[in-house]
Write an enzyme that holds these catalytic residues in place. Sequence first.
Site, PDB file in Angstrom:
ATOM      1  N   CYS A  88       0.276  -2.430   8.698  1.00 34.24           N
ATOM      2  CA  CYS A  88      -0.547  -1.259   8.979  1.00 34.24           C
ATOM      3  C   CYS A  88      -0.894  -0.574   7.657  1.00 34.24           C
ATOM      4  O   CYS A  88      -0.077  -0.479   6.749  1.00 34.24           O
ATOM      5  CB  CYS A  88       0.153  -0.303   9.939  1.00 34.24           C
ATOM      6  SG  CYS A  88       1.044   1.046   9.185  1.00 34.24           S
ATOM      7  N   GLU A  89      -2.129  -0.170   7.556  1.00 39.58           N
ATOM      8  CA  GLU A  89      -2.589   0.370   6.275  1.00 39.58           C
ATOM      9  C   GLU A  89      -2.102   1.796   6.034  1.00 39.58           C
ATOM     10  O   GLU A  89      -2.227   2.311   4.934  1.00 39.58           O
ATOM     11  CB  GLU A  89      -4.106   0.302   6.172  1.00 39.58           C
ATOM     12  CG  GLU A  89      -4.857   1.228   7.097  1.00 39.58           C
ATOM     13  CD  GLU A  89      -6.369   1.064   6.933  1.00 39.58           C
ATOM     14  OE1 GLU A  89      -6.801   0.052   6.360  1.00 39.58           O
ATOM     15  OE2 GLU A  89      -7.092   1.957   7.382  1.00 39.58           O
ATOM     16  N   HIS A  90      -1.549   2.434   7.047  1.00 38.64           N
ATOM     17  CA  HIS A  90      -1.082   3.807   6.860  1.00 38.64           C
ATOM     18  C   HIS A  90       0.323   3.874   6.294  1.00 38.64           C
ATOM     19  O   HIS A  90       0.655   4.800   5.571  1.00 38.64           O
ATOM     20  CB  HIS A  90      -1.127   4.566   8.197  1.00 38.64           C
ATOM     21  CG  HIS A  90      -2.508   4.606   8.787  1.00 38.64           C
ATOM     22  ND1 HIS A  90      -2.774   4.263  10.093  1.00 38.64           N
ATOM     23  CD2 HIS A  90      -3.686   4.919   8.220  1.00 38.64           C
ATOM     24  CE1 HIS A  90      -4.078   4.358  10.301  1.00 38.64           C
ATOM     25  NE2 HIS A  90      -4.646   4.761   9.189  1.00 38.64           N
ATOM     26  N   HIS A  91       1.160   2.891   6.651  1.00 35.99           N
ATOM     27  CA  HIS A  91       2.559   2.922   6.214  1.00 35.99           C
ATOM     28  C   HIS A  91       2.978   1.652   5.490  1.00 35.99           C
ATOM     29  O   HIS A  91       4.084   1.575   4.992  1.00 35.99           O
ATOM     30  CB  HIS A  91       3.475   3.131   7.434  1.00 35.99           C
ATOM     31  CG  HIS A  91       3.131   4.345   8.243  1.00 35.99           C
ATOM     32  ND1 HIS A  91       2.300   4.291   9.342  1.00 35.99           N
ATOM     33  CD2 HIS A  91       3.488   5.639   8.087  1.00 35.99           C
ATOM     34  CE1 HIS A  91       2.166   5.500   9.843  1.00 35.99           C
ATOM     35  NE2 HIS A  91       2.862   6.339   9.105  1.00 35.99           N
ATOM     36  N   GLN A 129      -5.067  -1.988  13.837  1.00 35.62           N
ATOM     37  CA  GLN A 129      -5.266  -2.976  14.898  1.00 35.62           C
ATOM     38  C   GLN A 129      -6.706  -2.998  15.419  1.00 35.62           C
ATOM     39  O   GLN A 129      -7.252  -4.049  15.745  1.00 35.62           O
ATOM     40  CB  GLN A 129      -4.275  -2.693  16.038  1.00 35.62           C
ATOM     41  CG  GLN A 129      -4.263  -3.802  17.094  1.00 35.62           C
ATOM     42  CD  GLN A 129      -3.228  -3.549  18.176  1.00 35.62           C
ATOM     43  OE1 GLN A 129      -2.182  -2.965  17.926  1.00 35.62           O
ATOM     44  NE2 GLN A 129      -3.522  -3.979  19.389  1.00 35.62           N
ATOM     45  N   HIS A 157       4.079  -1.886  16.687  1.00 34.88           N
ATOM     46  CA  HIS A 157       3.948  -1.364  15.323  1.00 34.88           C
ATOM     47  C   HIS A 157       5.291  -0.834  14.823  1.00 34.88           C
ATOM     48  O   HIS A 157       5.853   0.094  15.412  1.00 34.88           O
ATOM     49  CB  HIS A 157       2.899  -0.245  15.295  1.00 34.88           C
ATOM     50  CG  HIS A 157       1.510  -0.748  15.561  1.00 34.88           C
ATOM     51  ND1 HIS A 157       0.526  -0.747  14.595  1.00 34.88           N
ATOM     52  CD2 HIS A 157       0.959  -1.296  16.673  1.00 34.88           C
ATOM     53  CE1 HIS A 157      -0.586  -1.268  15.107  1.00 34.88           C
ATOM     54  NE2 HIS A 157      -0.352  -1.602  16.366  1.00 34.88           N
ATOM     55  N   CYS A 159       5.857   0.974  12.372  1.00 31.82           N
ATOM     56  CA  CYS A 159       5.787   2.374  11.956  1.00 31.82           C
ATOM     57  C   CYS A 159       6.019   3.312  13.146  1.00 31.82           C
ATOM     58  O   CYS A 159       6.438   4.452  12.972  1.00 31.82           O
ATOM     59  CB  CYS A 159       4.470   2.682  11.245  1.00 31.82           C
ATOM     60  SG  CYS A 159       2.997   2.435  12.234  1.00 31.82           S
TER      61      CYS A 159
HETATM   62 ZN    ZN Z   1       1.461   2.759  10.550  1.00 31.63          ZN
END
Ligand code: ZN
Length: 199
Positions: A88-91, A129, A157, A159
Amino acid sequence: MSPYTNLEEYNLEITEEVKSRYSSIISEIGEDVSREGLVKTPERAAKAMLFLTQGYKQDAVKILKGAMFKEDYDDMVIIKDIELYSLCEHHMLPFFGKAHIAYIPNGHIVGLSKIPRVVDVFARRLQVQERLTHDILECINDTLQPKGVAVVIEASHMCMMMRGVQKQNSVTTTSGFRGQFEKQETRNEFLKLISSNLS
Ligand SMILES: [Zn+2]
């Protein structure tokens, strides 16, 4: 064969750079980088990260075009349960699950093993996703130009599971449909055929 086999192709300079950043991160979180178990960790982590993001260097269109064959078959082709691992690109934490993909040929079919490879090319990047679903859908639609294409992804996920809300059993489902799959009837047929997998 090790999944790291083609690491030789990676730029050594980048590997060194990423390795030294991992070394700093390990110190910053309060660990001793010179501890026996951690001595080689920055290098291993760097190689793992480069492996998990190798999709940036791969060309999904080329993969599909390399295995397209003229064929009159025009029923739905379904590839179910394609294993999928992404970040995931956020975490920068993993999300993983399954992709189910279908297309209706329009004069051309594609080698079946190429569809999972297309999934890997887009999954081995920093992703969300929703975009991953869209990237796979558009790539197959534009390259193969089928009468229709459908992509469903169900993923967990890390995260969400390991931090934050800690919803450990939640599965996120995303889907995209083009062409004939935009018709309710065709879409339902596809969803029914993969439904044993959807919870
Ligand atoms: Zn994430």
